[in-house]
Write a protein that holds these residues in place. Sequence first.
Motif, mmCIF file in Angstrom:
data_model
loop_
_atom_site.group_PDB
_atom_site.id
_atom_site.type_symbol
_atom_site.label_atom_id
_atom_site.label_comp_id
_atom_site.label_asym_id
_atom_site.label_seq_id
_atom_site.Cartn_x
_atom_site.Cartn_y
_atom_site.Cartn_z
ATOM 1 N N VAL A 197 0.844 -1.198 0.000
ATOM 2 C CA VAL A 197 0.000 0.000 0.000
ATOM 3 C C VAL A 197 0.880 1.249 0.000
ATOM 4 O O VAL A 197 0.622 2.202 -0.733
ATOM 5 C CB VAL A 197 -0.959 0.008 1.211
ATOM 6 N N LEU A 198 1.940 1.214 0.792
ATOM 7 C CA LEU A 198 2.852 2.355 0.891
ATOM 8 C C LEU A 198 3.508 2.672 -0.451
ATOM 9 O O LEU A 198 3.607 3.831 -0.847
ATOM 10 C CB LEU A 198 3.923 2.081 1.946
ATOM 11 N N THR A 199 3.903 1.643 -1.178
ATOM 12 C CA THR A 199 4.573 1.841 -2.469
ATOM 13 C C THR A 199 3.586 1.970 -3.628
ATOM 14 O O THR A 199 4.000 2.060 -4.781
ATOM 15 C CB THR A 199 5.533 0.672 -2.763
ATOM 16 N N LYS A 200 2.307 1.940 -3.319
ATOM 17 C CA LYS A 200 1.219 2.091 -4.299
ATOM 18 C C LYS A 200 1.178 0.952 -5.315
ATOM 19 O O LYS A 200 0.687 1.111 -6.421
ATOM 20 C CB LYS A 200 1.289 3.446 -4.975
ATOM 21 N N THR A 201 1.683 -0.214 -4.916
ATOM 22 C CA THR A 201 1.530 -1.422 -5.716
ATOM 23 C C THR A 201 0.094 -1.915 -5.607
ATOM 24 O O THR A 201 -0.438 -2.523 -6.525
ATOM 25 C CB THR A 201 2.503 -2.518 -5.229
ATOM 26 N N VAL A 202 -0.512 -1.639 -4.447
ATOM 27 C CA VAL A 202 -1.903 -2.012 -4.175
ATOM 28 C C VAL A 202 -2.670 -0.753 -3.793
ATOM 29 O O VAL A 202 -2.205 0.036 -2.980
ATOM 30 C CB VAL A 202 -1.984 -3.034 -3.017
ATOM 31 N N GLU A 203 -3.844 -0.566 -4.405
ATOM 32 C CA GLU A 203 -4.736 0.536 -4.051
ATOM 33 C C GLU A 203 -5.973 -0.064 -3.408
ATOM 34 O O GLU A 203 -6.589 -0.974 -3.959
ATOM 35 C CB GLU A 203 -5.142 1.326 -5.285
ATOM 36 N N LEU A 204 -6.347 0.433 -2.239
ATOM 37 C CA LEU A 204 -7.505 -0.074 -1.519
ATOM 38 C C LEU A 204 -8.580 0.997 -1.446
ATOM 39 O O LEU A 204 -8.293 2.138 -1.090
ATOM 40 C CB LEU A 204 -7.110 -0.473 -0.095
ATOM 41 N N THR A 205 -9.803 0.611 -1.742
ATOM 42 C CA THR A 205 -10.946 1.509 -1.613
ATOM 43 C C THR A 205 -11.955 0.858 -0.678
ATOM 44 O O THR A 205 -12.409 -0.261 -0.938
ATOM 45 C CB THR A 205 -11.600 1.789 -2.978
ATOM 46 N N ILE A 206 -12.270 1.544 0.411
ATOM 47 C CA ILE A 206 -13.245 1.050 1.384
ATOM 48 C C ILE A 206 -14.629 1.521 0.970
ATOM 49 O O ILE A 206 -14.823 2.687 0.657
ATOM 50 C CB ILE A 206 -12.927 1.584 2.803
ATOM 51 N N CYS A 207 -15.583 0.607 0.991
ATOM 52 C CA CYS A 207 -16.974 0.931 0.665
ATOM 53 C C CYS A 207 -17.764 0.983 1.971
ATOM 54 O O CYS A 207 -17.944 -0.046 2.630
ATOM 55 C CB CYS A 207 -17.573 -0.118 -0.259
ATOM 56 N N GLY A 208 -18.233 2.163 2.336
ATOM 57 C CA GLY A 208 -18.994 2.337 3.562
ATOM 58 C C GLY A 208 -20.431 1.864 3.417
ATOM 59 O O GLY A 208 -20.911 1.587 2.319
ATOM 60 N N GLN A 209 -21.131 1.776 4.541
ATOM 61 C CA GLN A 209 -22.518 1.321 4.546
ATOM 62 C C GLN A 209 -23.433 2.289 3.807
ATOM 63 O O GLN A 209 -24.436 1.891 3.251
ATOM 64 C CB GLN A 209 -23.026 1.128 5.983
ATOM 65 N N ASP A 210 -23.111 3.557 3.812
ATOM 66 C CA ASP A 210 -23.967 4.564 3.189
ATOM 67 C C ASP A 210 -23.595 4.835 1.729
ATOM 68 O O ASP A 210 -24.018 5.827 1.156
ATOM 69 C CB ASP A 210 -23.919 5.856 3.991
ATOM 70 N N GLY A 211 -22.811 3.936 1.129
ATOM 71 C CA GLY A 211 -22.412 4.102 -0.266
ATOM 72 C C GLY A 211 -21.188 4.986 -0.446
ATOM 73 O O GLY A 211 -20.730 5.196 -1.558
ATOM 74 N N GLN A 212 -20.675 5.491 0.635
ATOM 75 C CA GLN A 212 -19.504 6.362 0.586
ATOM 76 C C GLN A 212 -18.242 5.521 0.363
ATOM 77 O O GLN A 212 -18.110 4.431 0.912
ATOM 78 C CB GLN A 212 -19.402 7.119 1.907
ATOM 79 N N ARG A 213 -17.326 6.008 -0.450
ATOM 80 C CA ARG A 213 -16.079 5.303 -0.735
ATOM 81 C C ARG A 213 -14.896 6.205 -0.446
ATOM 82 O O ARG A 213 -14.953 7.395 -0.704
ATOM 83 C CB ARG A 213 -16.021 4.883 -2.196
#
Length: 91
Positions: A68-84
Motif C-alpha cells: 500500500v505504501l509503495t502504491k503497488t496495491v490501491e484499496l478503496t473502502i466501501c462504507g454502509q452509506d455508499g460512501q467510498r
Amino acid sequence: MANNALGAIKRSLDAHIGQHILLRANGGRRKTVERSGVLERTYPSVFIIKLDEEKHAFERVSYSYADVLTKTVELTICGQDGQRFTISYEQ
C-alpha cells in the motif's frame, strides 16, 4: 519513517475490519488485477481479504502494508452509506 508509515496504514485498516473493500493491484507486465471482498484480518506485517466467492476462483488474498505504501496495491473502502474512500499514506 517507514515504520511509522506502515503503522499508520495498519491502524487505518484496523478501523475497517469487516467492511467491503475494492482492491486494485499491479499484476506485473502492465497488468492490473481488480478484486473485491471483505477485509477479514490484519496482522503485524500483512492483511487478509476474503474475496467474493462468486467472482473469484480462490478464497483469500494477503498483501503487505508496504504494498500500500509503495502504491503497488490501491484499496478503496466501501462504507454502509455508499460512501467510498481510498486507504493510502501521504506525507
